[in-house]
Design an enzyme around this catalytic site. Structure first.
Site, PDB file in Angstrom:
ATOM      1  N   ARG A  32       0.841  -1.208   0.000  1.00 53.24           N
ATOM      2  CA  ARG A  32       0.000   0.000   0.000  1.00 53.24           C
ATOM      3  C   ARG A  32       0.872   1.252   0.000  1.00 53.24           C
ATOM      4  O   ARG A  32       0.610   2.202  -0.741  1.00 53.24           O
ATOM      5  CB  ARG A  32      -0.947  -0.008   1.210  1.00 53.24           C
ATOM      6  N   PHE A  68     -11.436  -4.025  -5.952  1.00 56.88           N
ATOM      7  CA  PHE A  68     -11.395  -4.942  -4.795  1.00 56.88           C
ATOM      8  C   PHE A  68     -10.879  -4.146  -3.586  1.00 56.88           C
ATOM      9  O   PHE A  68      -9.914  -4.529  -2.926  1.00 56.88           O
ATOM     10  CB  PHE A  68     -10.470  -6.139  -5.069  1.00 56.88           C
ATOM     11  N   ASP A 112     -15.999  -2.484  -4.877  1.00 56.56           N
ATOM     12  CA  ASP A 112     -16.013  -3.764  -4.150  1.00 56.56           C
ATOM     13  C   ASP A 112     -17.425  -4.326  -4.175  1.00 56.56           C
ATOM     14  O   ASP A 112     -18.400  -3.581  -4.231  1.00 56.56           O
ATOM     15  CB  ASP A 112     -15.542  -3.574  -2.695  1.00 56.56           C
ATOM     16  N   ASP A 125      -6.517  -5.852  -6.605  1.00 59.37           N
ATOM     17  CA  ASP A 125      -6.103  -6.699  -5.476  1.00 59.37           C
ATOM     18  C   ASP A 125      -7.215  -7.710  -5.182  1.00 59.37           C
ATOM     19  O   ASP A 125      -7.888  -7.617  -4.151  1.00 59.37           O
ATOM     20  CB  ASP A 125      -5.812  -5.827  -4.249  1.00 59.37           C
ATOM     21  N   CYS A 174      -2.918 -13.196  -4.533  1.00 54.70           N
ATOM     22  CA  CYS A 174      -2.659 -13.796  -3.221  1.00 54.70           C
ATOM     23  C   CYS A 174      -2.897 -15.305  -3.267  1.00 54.70           C
ATOM     24  O   CYS A 174      -3.050 -15.938  -2.228  1.00 54.70           O
ATOM     25  CB  CYS A 174      -3.505 -13.128  -2.142  1.00 54.70           C
TER      26      CYS A 174
HETATM   27  N1  SAH Z   1      -7.007  -4.263  -1.181  1.00 51.66           N
HETATM   28  C1  SAH Z   1      -7.631  -4.569   0.067  1.00 51.66           C
HETATM   29  C2  SAH Z   1      -7.933  -6.051   0.234  1.00 51.66           C
HETATM   30  C3  SAH Z   1      -8.760  -6.673  -0.872  1.00 51.66           C
HETATM   31  S1  SAH Z   1      -9.494  -8.177  -0.435  1.00 51.66           S
HETATM   32  C4  SAH Z   1      -6.779  -4.004   1.214  1.00 51.66           C
HETATM   33  O1  SAH Z   1      -5.627  -3.592   0.970  1.00 51.66           O
HETATM   34  O2  SAH Z   1      -7.247  -3.974   2.333  1.00 51.66           O
HETATM   35  C5  SAH Z   1     -10.508  -8.565  -1.777  1.00 51.66           C
HETATM   36  C6  SAH Z   1     -11.822  -7.807  -1.843  1.00 51.66           C
HETATM   37  O3  SAH Z   1     -12.433  -8.158  -3.077  1.00 51.66           O
HETATM   38  C7  SAH Z   1     -12.847  -8.129  -0.776  1.00 51.66           C
HETATM   39  O4  SAH Z   1     -13.220  -6.936  -0.141  1.00 51.66           O
HETATM   40  C8  SAH Z   1     -14.067  -8.707  -1.524  1.00 51.66           C
HETATM   41  O5  SAH Z   1     -15.311  -8.223  -1.017  1.00 51.66           O
HETATM   42  C9  SAH Z   1     -13.857  -8.153  -2.905  1.00 51.66           C
HETATM   43  N2  SAH Z   1     -14.393  -8.936  -4.032  1.00 51.66           N
HETATM   44  C10 SAH Z   1     -14.328 -10.270  -4.238  1.00 51.66           C
HETATM   45  N3  SAH Z   1     -14.810 -10.588  -5.464  1.00 51.66           N
HETATM   46  C11 SAH Z   1     -15.162  -9.424  -6.047  1.00 51.66           C
HETATM   47  C12 SAH Z   1     -15.713  -9.073  -7.325  1.00 51.66           C
HETATM   48  N4  SAH Z   1     -15.953 -10.016  -8.241  1.00 51.66           N
HETATM   49  N5  SAH Z   1     -15.944  -7.782  -7.591  1.00 51.66           N
HETATM   50  C13 SAH Z   1     -15.687  -6.826  -6.653  1.00 51.66           C
HETATM   51  N6  SAH Z   1     -15.157  -7.086  -5.449  1.00 51.66           N
HETATM   52  C14 SAH Z   1     -14.911  -8.369  -5.145  1.00 51.66           C
END
Ligand code: SAH
Length: 413
Positions: A219, A235, A257, A310, A350
């Site tokens: 980040r 995401f 998200d 992400d 991940c």
């Molecule tokens: N970047 C964030 C962590 C991301 S975790 C950080 O640094 O804190 C992944 C996220 O993707 C989750 O919040 C989940 O709700 C979301 N997600 C999963 N599948 C998705 C999709 N198809 N479209 C949008 N969001 C999605």
């Protein structure tokens, strides 16, 4: 103590201190050990290789806790010592315990790589949250909680509502795997700080233990490229990369998200950021599927100066890898097409089954299809409190690339 005998020649990996013994390596089990019991692991001739926890239902049949012919027999004191040593490795400058720093979010125990297979323990300002994903981890639950309390935890909350427990033959979320294990009741929201950025963490309803501590350093790296850019944070979860970009001087940030609850918390986190002195920029929150939304923006002719991808884990196992690869290629290709000349793409995976090399190949192929040239300006990996044991390469699960697009978008190819 009950004993597990390995097949001829299958002792090599244990001798090399790899913590997993697969079911296919086991010749026979002597005695009638129960789920999570400690067993002595022996080679085919009966020579002691160490001690581990038995998971009778899992492909990973034994997870090692100590190694060698003169290995320590794991008992309550030994497990507590492993937890204490793991915490000691996170002590910062000045010798202050990570549990005593009021706003520090830190992983205290990172499973196999810290010698405690299946055990994750995070601390948010001294409130600990554990995830116990293996039979052995579950067996030593009370000792782990007690070691965390001894180290200064205000309370230990259990978030062992993980799907992988089913493969271990362990009870899942319905059976009391969530709740207070020791000490006090954690607040509804816990405030932690990463540099200039404050985050509210919901340890009860949040993902994993409440927050993605593993992306802390990524980040910061991404935020450093954000000045003056229009950012699309895909995401976004509770704001993560978007907050780092706003703190880094982004022109505006759109967070995308599926989870409305995550976006609601993201909104509060941006409020905190701007109240804390960071110059406000326009921020939006869109609850949508990234796969669909990127296509919509493509059709609408939208563009951005910076895009963050992400996503959650697309591949749990090697078998799912090819399907996952298509998912990664799809979003990366779409994002590359939405980037303006000179734009920055920060892209992550991940999935443990995805190697950094394969991930880079996928991004390269996406760039060919998008007819764009990119430079890699940084490789990222999981934060320092998520170490990888040299004997356990499987522990390296998080990888990322920060890519900068060429200024003339369709040159060269
Ligand atoms: N970047 C964030 C962590 C991301 S975790 C950080 O640094 O804190 C992944 C996220 O993707 C989750 O919040 C989940 O709700 C979301 N997600 C999963 N599948 C998705 C999709 N198809 N479209 C949008 N969001 C999605």
């Amino acid at each position: 103590m009950d004993r597990v005998f390995l097949k001829v020649g299958r002792e090599r990996s244990v001798e090399r201190r790899h913590p997993w013994i697969f079911s296919g390596a086991v010749e026979r089990v002597e005695g009638a050990p129960d789920v999570g019991d400690t067993v002595a692991v022996c080679d085919s001739k009966g020579r002691l290789l160490g001690y581990g926890s038995l998971s009778p239902a899992s492909q990973i049949r034994v997870r090692m806790l100590s190694f060698g012919a003169d290995a320590t027999v794991p008992d309550a004191e030994y497990v507590k010592r492993l937890v204490a040593e793991s915490i000691a490795r996170r002590v910062g400058h000045g010798g202050v315990s990570p549990l005593c720093e009021p706003e520090r979010g830190v992983r205290l125990v990172h499973g196999e790589s810290d010698g405690l297979p299946g055990v994750v323990a995070d601390s948010y300002g001294g409130w600990c949250v554990v995830q116990l994903a293996s039979a052995g981890a579950e067996r030593w639950k009370a000792e782990i909680a007690s070691a965390l309390m001894d180290a200064g935890a205000k309370g230990v909350y259990n978030r062992s509502d993980v799907d992988s427990r089913r493969r271990e033959g362990l009870p899942d979320a319905a059976d009391g795997t969530v709740g207070i294990l020791a000490g006090g009741e954690p607040p509804e929201l816990i405030e932690i700080r990463e540099g200039a950025i404050r985050y509210l963490v919901d340890v009860r309803r949040g993902h994993k233990t409440g927050f993605y501590l593993d992306q802390r350093e990524a980040r910061a790296q991404v935020g450093a490229f954000a000045a003056g850019r229009e950012v699309l944070n895909c995401f976004s979860y509770t704001g993560g990369f978007g907050l780092a970009c706003a703190a880094g001087g982004a022109k505006c940030v759109e967070n995308l998200d599926l989870s409305q609850a995550a976006l609601d918390l993201a909104r509060q986190n941006f409020d905190l950021l701007f109240r804390g002195g960071v110059a406000p920029c326009p921020v939006s929150f869109v609850s949508a599927d990234v796969f669909k939304q990127l296509r919509l923006y493509r059709d609408q002719g939208r563009s951005f100066d910076m895009i963050v991808l992400d996503p959650p884990k697309f591949a749990e196992t090697k078998a799912q890898l090819m399907r996952a690869a298509r998912g990664y290629k799809d979003i990366n290709l779409l994002a590359m097409k939405l980037l303006r000349p000179g734009g920055v793409l920060a892209t992550f995976s991940c999935s443990g089954a995805m190697t950094p090399e394969f991930f880079e190949t996928i991004c390269r192929e996406a760039a060919w299809d998008a007819k764009r040239d990119f430079q890699i300006i940084a490789h990222t990996q999981q934060a320092v409190d998520h170490p990888v044991s040299l004997n356990f390469p499987e522990g390296a699960y998080l990888k990322g690339l920060i890519l900068r697009g060429a200024v003339a978008p369709e040159q060269a190819i």
